[in-house]
Write a protein that holds these residues in place. Structure first.
Motif, PDB file in Angstrom:
ATOM      1  N   ASP A   1       0.841  -1.190   0.000  1.00 19.10           N
ATOM      2  CA  ASP A   1       0.000   0.000   0.000  1.00 19.10           C
ATOM      3  C   ASP A   1       0.875   1.238   0.000  1.00 19.10           C
ATOM      4  N   ARG A   2       0.320   2.350  -0.494  1.00 19.40           N
ATOM      5  CA  ARG A   2       1.099   3.580  -0.678  1.00 19.40           C
ATOM      6  C   ARG A   2       1.270   4.402   0.590  1.00 19.40           C
ATOM      7  N   SER A   3       0.477   4.111   1.625  1.00 22.24           N
ATOM      8  CA  SER A   3       0.602   4.854   2.876  1.00 22.24           C
ATOM      9  C   SER A   3       0.162   3.967   4.029  1.00 22.24           C
ATOM     10  N   LEU A   4       0.531   4.367   5.225  1.00 19.61           N
ATOM     11  CA  LEU A   4       0.101   3.640   6.412  1.00 19.61           C
ATOM     12  C   LEU A   4      -1.412   3.713   6.547  1.00 19.61           C
ATOM     13  N   GLY A   5      -1.984   4.843   6.196  1.00 26.10           N
ATOM     14  CA  GLY A   5      -3.439   4.994   6.231  1.00 26.10           C
ATOM     15  C   GLY A   5      -4.138   4.009   5.313  1.00 26.10           C
ATOM     16  N   HIS A   6      -3.613   3.827   4.098  1.00 24.33           N
ATOM     17  CA  HIS A   6      -4.205   2.861   3.166  1.00 24.33           C
ATOM     18  C   HIS A   6      -4.063   1.442   3.703  1.00 24.33           C
ATOM     19  N   ALA A   7      -2.922   1.134   4.299  1.00 23.41           N
ATOM     20  CA  ALA A   7      -2.697  -0.203   4.855  1.00 23.41           C
ATOM     21  C   ALA A   7      -3.688  -0.479   5.983  1.00 23.41           C
ATOM     22  N   LYS A   8      -3.881   0.499   6.871  1.00 23.12           N
ATOM     23  CA  LYS A   8      -4.823   0.318   7.968  1.00 23.12           C
ATOM     24  C   LYS A   8      -6.252   0.217   7.451  1.00 23.12           C
ATOM     25  N   GLN A   9      -6.583   0.979   6.406  1.00 20.53           N
ATOM     26  CA  GLN A   9      -7.935   0.914   5.839  1.00 20.53           C
ATOM     27  C   GLN A   9      -8.211  -0.471   5.264  1.00 20.53           C
ATOM     28  N   ARG A  10      -7.217  -1.075   4.611  1.00 17.38           N
ATOM     29  CA  ARG A  10      -7.377  -2.423   4.072  1.00 17.38           C
ATOM     30  C   ARG A  10      -7.782  -3.380   5.199  1.00 17.38           C
ATOM     31  N   LEU A  11      -7.150  -3.226   6.360  1.00 18.86           N
ATOM     32  CA  LEU A  11      -7.426  -4.102   7.491  1.00 18.86           C
ATOM     33  C   LEU A  11      -8.753  -3.769   8.161  1.00 18.86           C
ATOM     34  N   ARG A  12      -9.106  -2.481   8.216  1.00 16.78           N
ATOM     35  CA  ARG A  12     -10.391  -2.081   8.805  1.00 16.78           C
ATOM     36  C   ARG A  12     -11.559  -2.674   8.041  1.00 16.78           C
ATOM     37  N   ASN A  13     -11.382  -2.907   6.750  1.00 17.79           N
ATOM     38  CA  ASN A  13     -12.462  -3.444   5.920  1.00 17.79           C
ATOM     39  C   ASN A  13     -12.724  -4.923   6.160  1.00 17.79           C
ATOM     40  N   VAL A  14     -11.915  -5.574   6.995  1.00 20.27           N
ATOM     41  CA  VAL A  14     -12.048  -7.015   7.245  1.00 20.27           C
ATOM     42  C   VAL A  14     -12.518  -7.229   8.678  1.00 20.27           C
ATOM     43  N   ARG A  15     -13.648  -7.879   8.833  1.00 14.54           N
ATOM     44  CA  ARG A  15     -14.148  -8.190  10.177  1.00 14.54           C
ATOM     45  C   ARG A  15     -13.325  -9.319  10.787  1.00 14.54           C
ATOM     46  N   GLY A  16     -13.143  -9.238  12.099  1.00 11.86           N
ATOM     47  CA  GLY A  16     -12.445 -10.294  12.807  1.00 11.86           C
ATOM     48  C   GLY A  16     -10.984 -10.023  13.075  1.00 11.86           C
ATOM     49  N   LEU A  17     -10.478  -8.848  12.680  1.00 13.63           N
ATOM     50  CA  LEU A  17      -9.070  -8.527  12.912  1.00 13.63           C
ATOM     51  C   LEU A  17      -8.885  -7.519  14.048  1.00 13.63           C
ATOM     52  N   GLU A  18      -9.973  -7.118  14.686  1.00 17.76           N
ATOM     53  CA  GLU A  18      -9.917  -6.041  15.674  1.00 17.76           C
ATOM     54  C   GLU A  18      -8.989  -6.348  16.854  1.00 17.76           C
ATOM     55  N   LYS A  19      -8.878  -7.598  17.254  1.00 15.66           N
ATOM     56  CA  LYS A  19      -8.064  -7.951  18.428  1.00 15.66           C
ATOM     57  C   LYS A  19      -6.675  -8.470  18.073  1.00 15.66           C
ATOM     58  N   LEU A  20      -6.372  -8.561  16.799  1.00 15.90           N
ATOM     59  CA  LEU A  20      -5.067  -9.056  16.362  1.00 15.90           C
ATOM     60  C   LEU A  20      -3.998  -7.999  16.658  1.00 15.90           C
ATOM     61  N   PRO A  21      -2.933  -8.361  17.398  1.00 14.83           N
ATOM     62  CA  PRO A  21      -1.855  -7.389  17.633  1.00 14.83           C
ATOM     63  C   PRO A  21      -1.259  -6.910  16.302  1.00 14.83           C
ATOM     64  N   LEU A  22      -1.161  -5.592  16.173  1.00 16.49           N
ATOM     65  CA  LEU A  22      -0.719  -4.962  14.933  1.00 16.49           C
ATOM     66  C   LEU A  22       0.457  -4.044  15.246  1.00 16.49           C
ATOM     67  N   TYR A  23       1.496  -4.103  14.392  1.00 13.88           N
ATOM     68  CA  TYR A  23       2.696  -3.304  14.614  1.00 13.88           C
ATOM     69  C   TYR A  23       3.158  -2.654  13.317  1.00 13.88           C
ATOM     70  N   LEU A  24       3.677  -1.424  13.446  1.00 12.68           N
ATOM     71  CA  LEU A  24       4.394  -0.771  12.360  1.00 12.68           C
ATOM     72  C   LEU A  24       5.861  -1.112  12.564  1.00 12.68           C
ATOM     73  N   VAL A  25       6.497  -1.676  11.540  1.00  9.03           N
ATOM     74  CA  VAL A  25       7.911  -2.035  11.624  1.00  9.03           C
ATOM     75  C   VAL A  25       8.666  -1.163  10.632  1.00  9.03           C
ATOM     76  N   GLN A  26       9.623  -0.390  11.157  1.00  9.00           N
ATOM     77  CA  GLN A  26      10.427   0.505  10.328  1.00  9.00           C
ATOM     78  C   GLN A  26      11.888   0.132  10.466  1.00  9.00           C
ATOM     79  N   GLN A  27      12.570   0.072   9.349  1.00 12.64           N
ATOM     80  CA  GLN A  27      14.016  -0.168   9.362  1.00 12.64           C
ATOM     81  C   GLN A  27      14.709   1.134   9.721  1.00 12.64           C
ATOM     82  N   ARG A  28      15.650   1.066  10.598  1.00 13.98           N
ATOM     83  CA  ARG A  28      16.420   2.260  10.953  1.00 13.98           C
ATOM     84  C   ARG A  28      17.420   2.548   9.851  1.00 13.98           C
ATOM     85  N   SER A  29      17.791   3.794   9.723  1.00 12.32           N
ATOM     86  CA  SER A  29      18.664   4.198   8.625  1.00 12.32           C
ATOM     87  C   SER A  29      20.074   3.640   8.736  1.00 12.32           C
TER      88      SER A  29
END
Length: 124
Positions: free
Chosen positions: A51-79
């Motif tokens: 996805d092109r943004s974190l917002g789009h990625a989260k929206q993809r997941l919001r559209n799916v029922r049953g994922l509300e309690k799944l632990p979710l993390y943003l993982v960023q590589q350090r420079s």
């Protein structure tokens, strides 16, 4: 792993967490963790989902029922990387996320509601 299979496994409690990985400033990919293994999520054609943004990625997941309690993390590589002896290790930063709306969007929804205590109230 195909996204549809991921959803099924997540609903069955077989996925321990989901990572949204920041590959570039405009590329976010998904990696599901199950039984100690991390696998990339793919679309029905077998291409890795991006996805092109974190917002789009989260929206993809919001559209799916049953994922509300799944632990979710943003993982960023350090420079940079860490040097230990003659070996370089890349580092990453893992930040917990929720699928809830952002604080700003919550604030926008309550415009006009009275907030505060009985002694000091304000209207947003």
């Amino acid at each position: 792993m195909k996204f549809s299979k991921f959803v099924q496994l997540a609903r069955d409690g077989q996925i321990s967490e989901l990572h949204i990985e920041s590959v570039t400033p405009q590329s976010f990919r998904f990696r599901a963790v199950a039984e100690g293994y991390a696998v990339a999520l793919r679309d029905e054609q077998g291409r890795q989902i991006s996805d092109r943004s974190l917002g789009h990625a989260k929206q993809r997941l919001r559209n799916v029922r049953g994922l509300e309690k799944l632990p979710l993390y943003l993982v960023q590589q350090r420079s940079g990387s860490i040097m230990v002896g003659n070996t370089a290790y890349s580092t990453s930063h893992k930040t917990p996320l929720t699928l809830d709306a952002s604080p700003l969007s919550v604030a926008i929804r309550v415009v006009g509601e009275t907030v505060g205590t009985a002694d000091a109230q304000a209207t947003l």
